[in-house]
Design a protein around this motif. Structure first.
Motif, PDB file in Angstrom:
ATOM      1  N   SER A   1       0.521  73.774  32.904  1.00  0.00           N
ATOM      2  CA  SER A   1       1.803  73.842  32.326  1.00  0.00           C
ATOM      3  C   SER A   1       2.537  72.555  32.640  1.00  0.00           C
ATOM      4  CB  SER A   1       2.450  75.128  32.752  1.00  0.00           C
ATOM      5  OG  SER A   1       2.686  74.981  34.098  1.00  0.00           O
ATOM      6  N   GLU A   2       2.572  72.101  33.839  1.00  0.00           N
ATOM      7  CA  GLU A   2       3.402  71.091  34.124  1.00  0.00           C
ATOM      8  C   GLU A   2       2.941  69.893  33.534  1.00  0.00           C
ATOM      9  OE1 GLU A   2       2.617  69.224  37.932  1.00  0.00           O
ATOM     10  OE2 GLU A   2       4.563  68.296  38.191  1.00  0.00           O
TER      11      GLU A   2
ATOM     12  N   TRP B   1       9.709  73.636  24.173  1.00  0.00           N
ATOM     13  CA  TRP B   1      10.460  74.858  25.040  1.00  0.00           C
ATOM     14  C   TRP B   1       9.227  75.936  25.458  1.00  0.00           C
ATOM     15  CZ3 TRP B   1      10.677  79.810  23.042  1.00  0.00           C
ATOM     16  CH2 TRP B   1      10.279  80.088  21.557  1.00  0.00           C
ATOM     17  N   LEU B   2       8.313  76.086  24.475  1.00  0.00           N
ATOM     18  CA  LEU B   2       7.514  77.028  24.958  1.00  0.00           C
ATOM     19  C   LEU B   2       6.556  76.868  26.298  1.00  0.00           C
ATOM     20  CD1 LEU B   2       5.844  77.774  21.375  1.00  0.00           C
ATOM     21  CD2 LEU B   2       6.935  79.444  23.086  1.00  0.00           C
ATOM     22  N   ALA B   3       6.312  75.500  26.185  1.00  0.00           N
ATOM     23  CA  ALA B   3       5.776  74.895  27.559  1.00  0.00           C
ATOM     24  C   ALA B   3       6.532  75.064  28.852  1.00  0.00           C
ATOM     25  CB  ALA B   3       5.315  73.527  27.184  1.00  0.00           C
ATOM     26  N   GLY B   4       8.234  74.763  28.315  1.00  0.00           N
ATOM     27  CA  GLY B   4       8.906  75.063  29.523  1.00  0.00           C
ATOM     28  C   GLY B   4       8.884  76.541  30.079  1.00  0.00           C
TER      29      GLY B   4
ATOM     30  N   PHE C   1      15.385  70.919  28.861  1.00  0.00           N
ATOM     31  CA  PHE C   1      16.549  71.050  28.084  1.00  0.00           C
ATOM     32  C   PHE C   1      17.276  70.344  27.118  1.00  0.00           C
ATOM     33  CE2 PHE C   1      16.735  75.313  30.351  1.00  0.00           C
ATOM     34  CZ  PHE C   1      16.809  75.060  31.750  1.00  0.00           C
ATOM     35  N   PRO C   2      17.361  69.295  27.257  1.00  0.00           N
ATOM     36  CA  PRO C   2      17.770  68.261  26.426  1.00  0.00           C
ATOM     37  C   PRO C   2      17.074  68.376  25.069  1.00  0.00           C
ATOM     38  CG  PRO C   2      17.974  67.250  28.352  1.00  0.00           C
ATOM     39  CD  PRO C   2      17.109  68.412  28.657  1.00  0.00           C
ATOM     40  N   LEU C   3      15.959  68.534  24.860  1.00  0.00           N
ATOM     41  CA  LEU C   3      15.076  68.593  23.943  1.00  0.00           C
ATOM     42  C   LEU C   3      15.050  69.834  22.992  1.00  0.00           C
ATOM     43  CD1 LEU C   3      11.908  66.867  25.832  1.00  0.00           C
ATOM     44  CD2 LEU C   3      13.719  65.923  24.145  1.00  0.00           C
ATOM     45  N   ASP C   4      15.649  71.033  23.566  1.00  0.00           N
ATOM     46  CA  ASP C   4      15.587  72.072  22.988  1.00  0.00           C
ATOM     47  C   ASP C   4      16.922  72.528  22.213  1.00  0.00           C
ATOM     48  OD1 ASP C   4      15.926  75.762  24.460  1.00  0.00           O
ATOM     49  OD2 ASP C   4      15.388  74.828  22.352  1.00  0.00           O
TER      50      ASP C   4
END
Lengths: 401, 948
Positions: A93-94, A121-124, A154-157
């Protein structure tokens, strides 16, 4: 030598092509894997995809290639989500998240950016879930690394999808703080709790934890400061109220505590715990009349308050017992009779509170079990004193049980 | 917490003798009434076994309400055992030692009463409303199930009720749009794991599947004792007699183990908690809920009023920002507290204006807008007028509660259960009247501003999805290991010992004559017919105007179905001189309501007002009725809401069934028509204006008035209505029902149907009060008109196919259908039809039994005592008289007919008016699972139908 150099020069583009073939092979393998069904899952294709993309990632010619990062993200995402293959890479996941982020950084032609943004965000979410797992296994460094990675997501979501799946920067800071506590890293814990306090995070436990850390650092003033801050927001919180009481008791500052409780009672007159605590403080100073007033007030608010019932009942019982003991030394019958009238009345005052304490005691904790036995003993003696033998018999039977 | 323990030993003293327990009830409180100050009389008694008895005397009607409230609801359950309290409520109707199976229903129905139970988070209520001469019967019934239930709990009954409860969940939750979001999803994120409010009252199906008879018996023994109950009696009773009866029937019942007070547990949300839920709905919906305070907390009234001010009515900011701006079809805010916690909820159902893939953006927008609305509320400040309007609305609600004995009994039970101190309706009013503007701002800052909420986003199904699955309920505790609870073990039943024979059902006392309202009537020169009565129980006015017309003024070919509804919706908007908001503000200030709505062939106007405000309210009525605004912007919004509402109805099984049944029954006539998007899109504002001009006429209007104001003062206030002029209106005649040569099944598909809705019937009769229609209704009563009817006892009680089934004749001035209606388990659709047809065939061939006829007569005759209590009931009675031109004593004629009706009379009526061989059988459900099975029932090929 020239021939060798020529061969190498001729060969180099082939090498580059070879590596980009690895990326394409990885992409193809992923495509085949995605066409699999539950009857025919094609896991081997995903394993192949991983193999090819790992090769591509290690090679200089493709290591910083947006396409490579894109497929690496998707392959590791798929790996994480595959229950059978998850063990192939504990950090899938990382790697997925890092790959999405790097894809966005390197995608100057914007061929993959939209899709990356819609998937990162799903990966997050996977990273957050894994961070919890690592923390539970006491792999604190990994957990921290994972949590901190989320701050890059977060900033990419843009559509707040993480927030709508209940993963927020504040939640991550809180998770870091608690993991740090578990890892015996109070500095990191404090730093993150403080961030939450600065953001007015609505959780009384952050104030409780900051106070406890301060106490461990022997900084009582800071502990009191945090408790007061917390109480200003969460005036009914029993943990904060109790913590404050214990801090002042430890310092022997009963009078200060009584004043603090009186202030709290003014703004929060429906809180039985405040009255009960103040009652206990009065009782410890042997101001039994004030203690009784406060215990009764607590019971007015909550008639089922076990501790208030018990303490008031025992207070009256002990007063009566002292009076009875003192009366036993009187020689004059009339004086004894008068004294008896008084202490009998005091026993009767105690009875309803002890009976109620018995009734509402669920005996769920060890303290409550001890209190239950003590109440039975007190009532047994009390009923003998008041001559209520039927009740005495019932209590005796309970004690024997 | 450290508790100091002081134990001192001392020597025994002399023996003083035993105390004796009192066997008598104790009078705890006695309050004399002062109705003007909203202080109602009551006595509060306590029996030695802990039962609390509250008695309120009200001799205005010969009826009594008996309410038993047990302080146990779903909040007393445990993880893994959800739904027990509600399941047990069902078992309480299955008979007890001295009351046979289903007899509770039969006895109360035969007494002419009504009864039910309901389970909430914090309490379970049981009530009977009966003629006052049946008080002892009601007490005998309630005492028997409190003290003598367990021996009658059999495995067979248990299994049937398990199925019934699951049906209830399927019908009322799984098959209803949005229900799952409210009942399950919201509570799972608002309350922490393990919180008593985190599971639904109705329970999770896997928990219901797992429960055993012994589990339920333990639940009963733990919580259902007199010491955990309040018996509240209001009505035509004498308190001394009541106490004696209660001591007789309840005095010997032993208490259950002590019941501790529940600990208040308000959740703290550190951040917003989201849940995203997909449902078979049309409108995306946002449900935003803030945790607040438990009931009777000092801040509760202020938060109640805050919720009203932010989101109730046309003057609220929620209305302005969402409905008026045409972003949403429905938007509101509301606050409600329970025993352990409270919730301020904002609900917004937006129009679906985003592409499905972008729908999350829509939810983000809605959330931002709700928060912006809170900001706007804060900046705008609170005016005295706005606060007063909110308080007046609460005053009106409080007064409404005192118009019925069951409302009063319920409230006294509530206060005793949760407050346990002297309390009255005046206290309830006071706590709202005391709220200041500063209180509102304080609670807004403390509980709402900047605070976190639980936010459920209800997504419509992805149109690209092929899923045919029903809406899913997920139990978050499914894998939790359940430890045995010591509280629920070793509970023993201690059978009460009586000194009388409890097995004999008490005979009723002599019946009292029902108080049939006296009335006056007038006809104005413009044709308006008025009928009214004075009712002094409450300082309130109820007026209902009925204009005959609806869609029936048109031909079918006119394609104007829906116009009547659209016009009445527009009549609820602004007037020539006031906007919608201004009119609403005026009404709210008075605590009044004026509401136009169309139902069938009637457009109704319902007016309610506190008597002190009637003049001002009538002035507003004049403005609305005689000078409607018909503003273009209002029309655009109203029409959009109507159109989108039609789209929503395609997801509602009951709405689909209603429309299609009429269409099949009446065919392509105005009677069988229903509004569609096509017809609605073509309707214009001019159409609305024209409809008003042509058909809002006093010549076809009846007005019913019920008020404490006497006739000579009230009627002159109506003089303004003499100015109302209008034309004669003629309605389309009824020609014929569609001929049904033989019974035919019709099937309409509904995605994700958790249940099937079945409508079976054919054409019937127009209304008459004393002729064949009346007799048919009587004859139908044992078939499907009561709880213990043949249909219900079969399909619900014996087979567990449905939560409820009924049959009825439904006529007006037009002939209406005879029909049978039920929502049934999907897997039992075909079996249900088989059973229904079996009952119909049986009934028409063998007829009514002697016992059924006797039961029917008693039930209907005794029920008259309950018909005239509230202003609404009086209005309904008078409306019938005026509408059908009945004589004042028509109920006496009905009674005579009923008393004289013989079995052969009833059988002849049944044979003449119920025809099982010529029925429409309409099923709304999942066609993929049903079609083949339905075609095997022997009614030939199924005809598939749909709304389009």
């Amino acid at each position: 030598m020239r021939k060798a150099i020529l061969i190498i020069i001729l060969f180099l583009p082939l090498l580059a092509i070879g590596q980009s073939n690895n990326v394409q092979s990885a992409a193809n393998a992923l495509g085949y894997y995605e066409k699999g069904t539950s009857a025919d899952p094609k896991d081997f294709e995903l394993e192949n995809a991983k193999k090819y993309i790992d090769l591509s990632a290690e090679n200089e010619s493709t290591a910083n290639n947006a396409k490579m990062w894109y497929y690496r993200a998707k392959i590791y995402q798929a790996l994480h989500n595959n229950k059978r293959l998850k063990t192939l890479d504990a950090y899938a996941s990382e790697k997925a998240v890092i790959s999405f982020i790097n894809c966005l950084k390197t995608d100057s032609k914007k061929m993959y950016s939209d899709e990356c943004k819609s998937l990162v965000w799903l990966a997050g979410i996977n990273v957050y879930d894994d961070a919890i797992q690592f923390a539970q296994k006491n792999e604190f460094n990994t957990a921290m690394r994972y949590y901190n990675l989320l701050f890059e997501v977060f900033p990419l979501d843009a559509d707040d999808n993480l927030k709508r799946n209940n993963i927020t920067p504040e939640l991550v800071e809180k998770s870091i703080a608690y993991t740090a506590l578990k890892a015996n890293d109070p500095a990191t814990a404090k730093a993150n709790f403080q961030k939450l306090i600065d953001k007015n995070f609505n959780d009384p436990k952050i104030y409780v934890n900051m106070a406890k850390i301060s106490l461990e650092e022997k900084d009582t003033a800071a502990a009191i400061k945090y408790v007061e801050k917390g109480k200003a927001i969460f005036e009914d919180n029993t943990t904060l109220i109790t913590l404050e009481m214990n801090i002042y008791l430890a310092q022997g500052k009963t009078d200060v505590l009584i004043n603090k409780l009186s202030e709290s009672i003014e703004s929060n007159p429906d809180n039985e715990l405040l009255f009960f605590n103040r009652g206990m403080m009065y009782e410890s100073k042997k101001n039994f009349d004030s203690a009784a007033v406060d215990y009764r007030k607590a019971l007015e608010i909550n008639p089922d308050h076990l501790d208030a019932n018990y303490n008031l009942g025992v207070m009256y019982f002990n007063e009566a017992a002292s009076m009875a003991n003192a009366a036993n030394s009187l020689k004059n019958n009339d004086e004894f009779a008068k004294a008896k009238e008084k202490f009998d009345k005091k026993f009767k005052d105690a009875a309803p509170y002890l009976e109620e304490a018995l009734r509402v005691n669920n005996q769920k904790t060890e303290d409550e079990q001890m209190m239950y036995t003590a109440t039975l003993n007190s009532l047994k003696q009390l009923y003998v004193r008041t001559g209520e033998m039927e009740k005495y018999a019932k209590i005796k039977a309970l004690l024997e049980k | 917490m450290k508790i100091t323990q002081f134990i001192t030993l001392f020597l025994l003293s002399s023996f003083l003798g035993l105390n004796t327990l009192s066997a008598q009830s104790q009078l705890i409180e006695k309050v004399e009434g002062n109705p003007e100050k909203l202080i109602l009389n009551y006595e509060k008694w306590k029996l030695p076994n802990g039962l609390t008895l509250i008695i309120h005397e009200d001799h205005s009607d010969p009826i009594v309400s008996v309410v038993v409230t047990y302080h146990v609801g779903s909040a007393r359950e445990e993880i893994g055992k959800s739904g027990f309290a509600h399941f047990f409520e069902h078992m309480m109707f299955e008979g007890s030692t001295n009351v046979g199976d289903k007899e509770h229903f039969r006895i109360v129905n035969e007494a002419g009463g009504d009864m039910n139970g309901n389970t909430e988070r914090d309490r379970t209520n049981y009530y009977e409303n009966v003629p006052s001469n049946y008080l002892e019967t009601a007490l005998w019934l309630e005492a028997d199930r409190m003290g003598f239930l367990l021996d009658s709990v059999t495995k067979a009954k248990f299994e049937i009720q398990r199925a019934t409860v699951k049906n209830e969940k399927a019908q009322n939750v799984e098959n209803q749009p949005y229900a799952m979001a409210f009942v399950e999803v919201l509570n799972q994120i608002l309350y922490p794991s393990g919180h008593p409010y985190s599971w639904p009252v109705i329970g999770y199906v896997d928990d219901l599947n797992r429960v055993t008879v012994d589990d339920l018996k333990s639940f009963f023994l733990r919580w259902y004792g007199p010491n955990n109950a309040v018996l509240s009696i209001a009505g035509d009773v004498n308190s001394k007699e009541v106490v004696a009866l209660v001591e007789k029937y309840f005095g010997s019942i032993k208490p259950c183990p002590d019941v501790p007070r529940m600990k208040v547990s308000v959740p703290i949300l550190a951040t917003n908690q989201y849940a995203n839920y997909v449902d078979n709905v049309y409108f995306p919906m946002t449900i935003m809920t803030y945790p607040t305070v438990p009931q009777y907390h000092r801040d509760e009234p202020a938060i109640d009023l805050l919720g009203d001010m932010i989101g109730s009515g046309n003057n609220s900011l929620i209305y302005k920002n969402f409905i008026k701006s045409e972003k949403a079809i429905q938007a509101s805010a509301y606050h409600e507290s329970s025993e352990l916690a409270g919730e301020l909820q904002v609900i917004v159902a937006t129009y679906p204006e985003f592409e499905y893939s972008e729908i999350s953006k829509g939810f983000n927008e809605t959330e931002k807008q709700i928060l912006a609305t809170f900001d706007e509320f804060e900046k705008a400040g609170i005016t005295d007028e706005a606060l007063q309007r909110a308080k007046t609305a609460r005053e009106t609600q409080t007064i409404d509660m005192i118009t019925s004995v069951d409302g009063k009994a319920y409230m006294f039970a509530t206060w005793q259960t949760f407050l346990n101190k002297p309390y009255n309706f005046s206290d309830e009013m006071d706590r709202y009247n005391k709220v200041t503007k500063e209180d509102i701002i304080r609670v807004f800052n403390k509980y709402i501003k900047g605070k976190s909420a639980a936010i459920v986003n209800v997504y419509p199904k992805d149109p690209m999805s092929n899923s045919k699955d029903s809406v899913k309920s997920v139990n978050p505790y499914a894998n939790v290991k359940i430890a045995a609870n010591p509280e629920m073990t070793n509970l023993k039943y201690d059978r009460p010992v009586d000194n009388f024979d409890r097995s004999k059902q008490p005979a009723p006392a002599s019946p009292k004559t029902p108080v049939v309202p006296n009335y006056y009537s007038k006809t104005f020169d413009n044709g308006l017919k008025i009928i009214g009565t004075q009712a002094t129980e409450a300082p309130k006015v109820v007026m209902i105007f009925s204009l005959r017309g609806g869609k029936y003024v048109f031909n079918f070919e006119d394609k104007k179905t829906g116009l009547a509804e659209l016009t009445s919706a527009m009549m609820n908007e602004g007037t020539e001189k006031s906007t919608t908001e201004e009119i609403s503000a005026k009404l709210e200030k008075l605590g009044s309501e004026i509401y136009f709505y169309t139902e069938g062939d009637k457009t109704n106007i319902r007016l309610t007002s506190l008597s002190k405000n009637i003049d001002a309210t009538l002035a507003i009525l004049e403005e609305k009725l005689l000078h409607p605004g018909f503003i273009e912007a209002d029309f655009k919004r109203t029409k959009k809401a109507a159109l989108e509402g039609l789209m929503h109805e395609k997801k509602v099984a009951e709405a689909i069934a209603d429309k299609l049944f009429d269409n099949i029954l009446y065919g392509n006539t105005v009677h069988g028509s229903y509004a569609s998007e096509k017809t609605m899109k073509k309707l214009s504002l001019d159409d609305v204006k024209n409809y008003y001009k042509e058909y809002y006429s006093p010549k076809v209007c009846n007005l019913v008035v019920v008020s404490d104001i006497p006739e000579n003062e009230l009627v002159p206030k109506l003089d303004f209505l003499k100015k109302w002029s209008g034309k004669d209106v003629s309605l389309q005649p009824f020609t014929a029902f569609v001929d049904i040569p033989k019974t035919q099944i019709y099937l309409a598909h509904k995605d994700d149907a958790a249940q099937s809705v079945i409508s079976i019937g054919h054409g019937g009769l127009p209304y008459d009060a004393t002729g064949e229609y009346f007799k048919s209704k009587v004859a139908n009563f044992p078939l499907g008109g009561a709880f213990n009817s043949r249909l219900n006892l079969n399909l619900r009680e014996a087979k567990g196919y449905t939560y409820g089934i009924r049959s009825a004749f439904q006529g007006t001035e037009y002939p209406g259908p005879f029909f049978v209606y039920a929502s049934v388990k999907l897997s039992a659709t075909d079996s249900s039809i088989t059973e229904i047809m079996k009952e119909l065939n049986n009934y028409t061939s063998s007829g009514i039994s002697t016992e059924e006829l006797a039961f029917t007569k008693n039930s209907i005759l005794n029920n008259e005592a309950l018909k005239y209590e509230t202003p609404e009931q009086k209005a309904s009675f008078l409306s019938q008289i005026l509408r059908y031109n009945l004589s004042k004593d028509f109920t006496q004629t009905q009674s005579s007919i009923l008393k004289e009706m013989s079995k052969s009379d009833a059988d002849a009526i049944i044979k003449k008016n119920i025809h099982p061989d010529k029925m429409i059988i309409l099923v709304v459900g999942n066609r993929y699972m049903l079609k083949d099975k339905l075609e095997k029932l022997g009614y030939g090929k199924v005809k598939e139908v749909d709304l389009d």
